[in-house]
Design a protein around this motif. Sequence first.
Motif, mmCIF file in Angstrom:
data_model
loop_
_atom_site.group_PDB
_atom_site.id
_atom_site.type_symbol
_atom_site.label_atom_id
_atom_site.label_comp_id
_atom_site.label_asym_id
_atom_site.label_seq_id
_atom_site.Cartn_x
_atom_site.Cartn_y
_atom_site.Cartn_z
ATOM 1 N N ASP A 76 57.701 -20.562 2.874
ATOM 2 C CA ASP A 76 56.679 -20.667 3.913
ATOM 3 C C ASP A 76 55.475 -19.770 3.632
ATOM 4 O OD1 ASP A 76 58.142 -22.313 6.073
ATOM 5 O OD2 ASP A 76 59.570 -20.711 5.626
ATOM 6 N N ILE A 77 55.746 -18.622 3.006
ATOM 7 C CA ILE A 77 54.713 -17.597 2.823
ATOM 8 C C ILE A 77 54.895 -16.965 1.446
ATOM 9 C CG2 ILE A 77 53.863 -15.347 3.617
ATOM 10 C CD1 ILE A 77 55.219 -16.122 6.367
ATOM 11 N N ILE A 78 53.790 -16.706 0.773
ATOM 12 C CA ILE A 78 53.837 -15.815 -0.382
ATOM 13 C C ILE A 78 52.685 -14.834 -0.278
ATOM 14 C CG2 ILE A 78 52.533 -17.408 -1.873
ATOM 15 C CD1 ILE A 78 54.218 -16.234 -4.241
ATOM 16 N N HIS A 79 53.015 -13.573 -0.440
ATOM 17 C CA HIS A 79 52.004 -12.530 -0.534
ATOM 18 C C HIS A 79 51.900 -12.167 -2.009
ATOM 19 C CE1 HIS A 79 50.661 -8.126 0.357
ATOM 20 N NE2 HIS A 79 49.655 -8.877 -0.058
ATOM 21 N N MET A 138 41.305 -17.546 -4.799
ATOM 22 C CA MET A 138 41.630 -17.798 -3.399
ATOM 23 C C MET A 138 40.721 -18.869 -2.811
ATOM 24 S SD MET A 138 40.248 -17.115 -0.173
ATOM 25 C CE MET A 138 39.223 -15.670 -0.365
ATOM 26 N N ARG A 139 39.425 -18.749 -3.060
ATOM 27 C CA ARG A 139 38.475 -19.694 -2.476
ATOM 28 C C ARG A 139 38.677 -21.106 -3.020
ATOM 29 N NH1 ARG A 139 33.601 -15.253 -2.729
ATOM 30 N NH2 ARG A 139 33.942 -14.385 -0.633
ATOM 31 N N SER A 140 38.911 -21.217 -4.329
ATOM 32 C CA SER A 140 39.154 -22.533 -4.910
ATOM 33 C C SER A 140 40.466 -23.132 -4.409
ATOM 34 C CB SER A 140 39.175 -22.433 -6.446
ATOM 35 O OG SER A 140 37.908 -22.052 -6.939
ATOM 36 N N ALA A 141 41.514 -22.310 -4.369
ATOM 37 C CA ALA A 141 42.804 -22.796 -3.889
ATOM 38 C C ALA A 141 42.731 -23.231 -2.429
ATOM 39 C CB ALA A 141 43.866 -21.718 -4.070
ATOM 40 N N ASN A 160 44.272 -17.275 1.764
ATOM 41 C CA ASN A 160 43.348 -16.210 2.131
ATOM 42 C C ASN A 160 43.623 -14.983 1.265
ATOM 43 O OD1 ASN A 160 42.023 -17.331 4.743
ATOM 44 N ND2 ASN A 160 44.212 -17.613 5.127
ATOM 45 N N SER A 161 42.779 -13.973 1.404
ATOM 46 C CA SER A 161 43.011 -12.724 0.679
ATOM 47 C C SER A 161 42.683 -11.535 1.567
ATOM 48 C CB SER A 161 42.176 -12.664 -0.605
ATOM 49 O OG SER A 161 40.794 -12.738 -0.333
ATOM 50 N N VAL A 162 43.248 -10.401 1.208
ATOM 51 C CA VAL A 162 42.898 -9.131 1.844
ATOM 52 C C VAL A 162 42.273 -8.242 0.780
ATOM 53 C CG1 VAL A 162 44.605 -9.182 3.690
ATOM 54 C CG2 VAL A 162 45.225 -8.199 1.482
ATOM 55 N N ARG A 200 53.636 -26.520 5.575
ATOM 56 C CA ARG A 200 52.284 -26.010 5.851
ATOM 57 C C ARG A 200 52.338 -24.487 5.675
ATOM 58 N NH1 ARG A 200 50.267 -25.773 10.424
ATOM 59 N NH2 ARG A 200 48.103 -25.738 9.704
ATOM 60 N N GLY A 201 52.274 -24.072 4.443
ATOM 61 C CA GLY A 201 52.497 -22.675 4.124
ATOM 62 C C GLY A 201 51.249 -21.826 4.175
ATOM 63 N N SER A 202 51.474 -20.517 3.976
ATOM 64 C CA SER A 202 50.383 -19.551 3.942
ATOM 65 C C SER A 202 50.498 -18.723 2.673
ATOM 66 C CB SER A 202 50.431 -18.629 5.163
ATOM 67 O OG SER A 202 49.420 -17.641 5.075
ATOM 68 N N ILE A 203 49.397 -18.657 1.926
ATOM 69 C CA ILE A 203 49.313 -17.872 0.705
ATOM 70 C C ILE A 203 48.290 -16.767 0.937
ATOM 71 C CG2 ILE A 203 48.653 -17.891 -1.731
ATOM 72 C CD1 ILE A 203 49.516 -20.874 -1.771
ATOM 73 N N VAL A 204 48.702 -15.530 0.698
ATOM 74 C CA VAL A 204 47.806 -14.379 0.875
ATOM 75 C C VAL A 204 47.784 -13.589 -0.425
ATOM 76 C CG1 VAL A 204 47.247 -12.344 2.241
ATOM 77 C CG2 VAL A 204 48.457 -14.266 3.324
ATOM 78 N N CYS A 205 46.606 -13.391 -0.961
ATOM 79 C CA CYS A 205 46.436 -12.630 -2.198
ATOM 80 C C CYS A 205 45.875 -11.243 -1.881
ATOM 81 C CB CYS A 205 45.477 -13.339 -3.146
ATOM 82 S SG CYS A 205 45.979 -15.007 -3.617
#
Length: 268
Positions: free
Chosen positions: A93-96, A177-180, A192-194, A145-150
Amino acid sequence: MAESSSTKSGLRLAGKVAIVTGGASGIGKETAHLFANQGARMVVIADIQDELGIQVAESIGTNKCIFIHCDIRIEDDVKNLVQLTVDSYGQIDIIHCNAGIASPSNQTLLELDICQAYGVFATNAIGTALCVKYAAQAMVAGKVRGSIVCTASIAGSYGVATGTDYSMSKHAVIGLMRSASVQLAKYGIRVNSVSPNGLATPLTEKLLNADAKTVEEIFSKYSMLKGIVLRTNNVADAVLFLASNDSDFVTGLDLRVDGNYITNADVI
């Protein structure tokens, strides 16, 4: 409209399966603990620091956290990480995507050591891209409908006086991040990214050969916001926001956790 499991439980990640790369220490360790505390069904810590990774998993509880050795520079390691997670827990569901390294030296462009730059890019840019790629593939295949955070850096948004290769690599993470976020939007996957300001972690403490308090003092001049010290929990809170349904319509965002960065200062 039916309530989500997280809404009913009061936990923001109830029932979710999450991967945290670089989860053995620093920001990743803090995020892994927070994800577990917020109800994640399983948190998979991926790192090359085996002993520390196992310790973190045991401190969280091996019923809801496991450690998998993974060098994100090695494509087969990343494929194995994702496949083991899906085989064991059904989905991701999520990858950081947090694993990263600092530049070994504060070189300027005129001094740029290309071999060193390749090493920094192999982890920060290419390794992160591999994690995004294979996690996204698993989410698409599983109709999640996952969430990817870089984890990027303020060095990825501004020019810096030194540490050119590191800054370049973190600019690459934000570009990834923006392209993905554009390419995966049709699948309902958010990316998204932090971007933290400088803060004390085992990595920066080793790099600066200083204890946590000294590192915090060094980095304090890079923030306009006074009265608070940036720590790993502040960054983990931002990651949680982007990973959870609290940001359900947020994608393509670089969330700067920087206390209003002072742009004429150098960063690591």
